[in-house]
Design an enzyme around this catalytic site. Structure first.
Site, PDB file in Angstrom:
ATOM      1  NE  ARG A 128      -4.273   2.047   0.543  1.00  0.00           N
ATOM      2  CZ  ARG A 128      -5.252   1.036   0.244  1.00  0.00           C
ATOM      3  NH1 ARG A 128      -5.201   0.233  -0.721  1.00  0.00           N
ATOM      4  NH2 ARG A 128      -6.236   0.956   1.006  1.00  0.00           N
ATOM      5  CD  GLN A 133       2.970   2.275   5.908  1.00  0.00           C
ATOM      6  OE1 GLN A 133       3.753   2.087   7.493  1.00  0.00           O
ATOM      7  NE2 GLN A 133       3.048   1.252   5.390  1.00  0.00           N
ATOM      8  CG  ASP A 136      -4.358   4.440   4.518  1.00  0.00           C
ATOM      9  OD1 ASP A 136      -5.492   4.691   3.888  1.00  0.00           O
ATOM     10  OD2 ASP A 136      -3.726   3.493   3.694  1.00  0.00           O
ATOM     11  CB  SER A 139      -5.293   1.436   5.981  1.00  0.00           C
ATOM     12  OG  SER A 139      -4.894   0.990   4.611  1.00  0.00           O
ATOM     13  CE1 TYR A 236      -7.635   2.466  -2.627  1.00  0.00           C
ATOM     14  CE2 TYR A 236      -5.886   3.375  -3.777  1.00  0.00           C
ATOM     15  CZ  TYR A 236      -6.563   3.246  -2.782  1.00  0.00           C
ATOM     16  OH  TYR A 236      -6.915   4.152  -1.903  1.00  0.00           O
TER      17      TYR A 236
END
Length: 383
Positions: A128, A133, A136, A139, A236
Site C-alpha cells: 500500500r 494505489q 490495489d 481496496s 492493516y
C-alpha cells in the site's frame, strides 16, 4: 506474447479478470489476447464484446492455457483433487500467473506453483504505497463489499432506514454499527448514512476516528497506549492484547444493544477473523436486528455466523455470504480488471512485445510468491 483469461471456476465467483476496455489496451500494445468462451457472462460481458475489443474467443481450456505467457485470473487456479479441470497442469512451464492467490488459505499451493515452474504473483500482496494505489485490488473490492453489505442488510431488515415523518406518525431512523473502519467499513458508513441511518463505528486504529467522523458517524473505541500502535506499516490492523479485547468487547456489547444493524468488516491478513460479536451480544440485540459478516470466509467476526448462509437466531438475522464483491460482479470485474492492467503493464516491454520484469521493484518483489521453480516470498519459505 499471449495473454489468456480463463473463466473462473471456483464456487461463488462471478467476476472475470479482464473487460473489453482492458483487452483493447492490451491489444493496442501488440499482444495476442485470448478469452475463454463465456468467461464474462456472469459479469454481463458477452463474447462478442471481447471480440470487438480485439480478443480471440477460445472454447477449449487446454488450448487457451497451453501456450499462454501470462494468465490473468481472479482466484487461484484449480488443481489436482479439486472439483473441475486441473488448470495449473494446463499452463506451460515458465508462464506468469497473476491473480488473487490467497496463499494463506492454501500455502501448499505455492509448492505446486513452484513444481510446475509457474511464476505466481499475488495481487493482494501489492504494497500500500502511493505508486501502487491504482493496482490495489483489496481496496477496490473491499470498497464495493462495504457498499453491498449495507444493501444486504436492508434486504432482510423489515423496517425503513431513514427517519420518515408521515400523517400517521414518525418512523425513527435505523441505527447502524460498523465494526472495522477500513476501506469496506468506511464505505459501509457512507452508504448507511446516504440511506438515512444513524451510524456509529469502531476500530482499533485511532487514525480511523477522524475518517469515521468525517463521514458523519460516531466513533466508538477504548483508547489506550496500545491503540496508538494498533496499525502496521502497511495500513492493516494488528492483533490486540486480551485485556484490550475484553474492554473493547464490553464497550461494543453496550453499544450493540441499541443498534438495529451491525456490519462486521474486521480482517487480519493470514489470521482467523477476530470475534467481535459473541453469542451473548447476539442474544442482547433486539428481535428484527441484522448482522452482516464480511469476514465469514475467514471464520467470521460473529461467533454465530454460518459461513455461506443466512440464519436467524433469537430473532436476529445473520448474513454470512461468501465473496460479497462477486455479488456485484459487473462493477467488481471492471475495477479488478483495471487494477490488473495497471499491475501488468509495467511488466511488459511494449517495444519487443515480451515480458520484461524488474525483480528488484518493490511492488514486484512484495507480490511474487514463486519464481524459477522456488518459493521466493519470505512469508512462505520454510527454514
Amino acid at each position: 506474447m499471449k495473454i489468456s483469461i480463463p473463466k473462473e471456476r471456483r464456487p461463488h465467483e462471478r467476476r472475470v479478470a479482464a473487460t473489453p476496455e482492458t483487452v483493447k489496451k492490451f491489444v493496442a500494445m501488440g499482444i495476442d489476447v485470448a478469452v475463454e468462451a463465456g468467461a464474462g457472462e456472469a459479469s454481463r460481458i458477452t463474447d462478442h464484446a471481447y471480440e470487438e475489443a480485439g480478443a480471440r474467443i477460445v472454447s477449449d481450456l487446454s488450448s487457451l492455457l497451453c501456450d499462454a505467457d501470462l494468465v490473468l485470473k481472479v482466484q487461484r487456479p484449480l488443481m489436482a483433487g479439486e472439483e473441475g479441470p486441473n488448470e495449473l497442469s494446463l499452463m506451460k512451464r515458465g508462464a506468469l500467473l497473476v491473480a488473487m492467490l490467497a496463499p494463506y488459505a492454501d500455502p501448499e499451493a505455492l509448492k505446486q506453483y513452484a513444481s510446475a515452474d509457474i511464476t505466481a504473483m499475488a495481487l493482494e500482496f501489492v504494497p500500500r504505497i502511493t505508486r501502487a494505489q491504482s493496482m490495489d485490488v483489496l481496496s477496490s473490492q473491499s470498497n464495493l463489499a462495504g457498499y453491498r453489505a449495507v444493501l444486504e442488510a436492508v434486504n432482510v431488515y423489515d423496517r425503513v432506514m431513514p427517519m420518515m415523518m408521515t400523517a400517521a406518525g414518525t418512523v425513527a431512523p435505523a441505527r447502524v454499527m460498523v465494526l472495522g473502519a477500513g476501506v469496506a467499513g468506511l464505505q459501509a458508513i457512507a452508504t448507511a448514512r446516504r440511506l438515512g441511518a444513524v451510524v456509529c463505528a469502531t476500530d482499533v486504529r485511532p487514525a480511523s476516528k477522524e475518517q469515521v467522523e468525517s463521514l458523519g458517524g460516531k466513533f466508538v473505541m477504548v483508547e489506550s497506549e496500545e491503540t496508538a500502535n494498533a496499525e502496521t506499516a502497511g495500513g492493516y490492523a494488528k492483533e490486540m492484547s486480551e485485556d484490550y479485547k475484553r474492554r473493547q468487547a464490553k464497550l461494543v456489547a453496550d453499544t450493540l444493544k441499541k443498534q438495529d444493524i451491525a456490519i462486521c468488516t474486521a480482517l487480519i491478513p493470514g489470521r482467523k477473523a477476530p470475534i467481535l460479536i459473541n453469542d451473548e451480544m447476539v442474544h442482547s440485540m433486539r428481535p428484527g436486528s441484522v448482522i452482516v459478516d464480511l469476514a465469514a470466509e475467514q471464520g467470521g467476526n460473529c461467533s454465530l455466523t454460518k459461513p455461506g448462509e443466512v440464519v436467524e437466531i433469537n430473532g436476529v438475522t445473520i448474513v454470512g455470504y461468501f465473496n460479497i464483491p462477486s455479488r456485484i460482479s459487473a462493477d467488481a470485474s471492471a475495477l479488478y480488471a483495471k487494477n490488473i492492467l495497471n499491475y501488468v503493464t509495467p511488466l511488459i516491454d511494449i517495444e519487443n512485445k515480451q515480458l520484461k520484469i524488474n525483480w528488484d521493484d518493490e511492488i514486484v518483489s512484495a507480490s511474487t510468491l514463486t519464481r524459477d521453480g522456488q518459493v521466493v516470498h519470505s512469508a512462505f519459505q520454510t527454514k
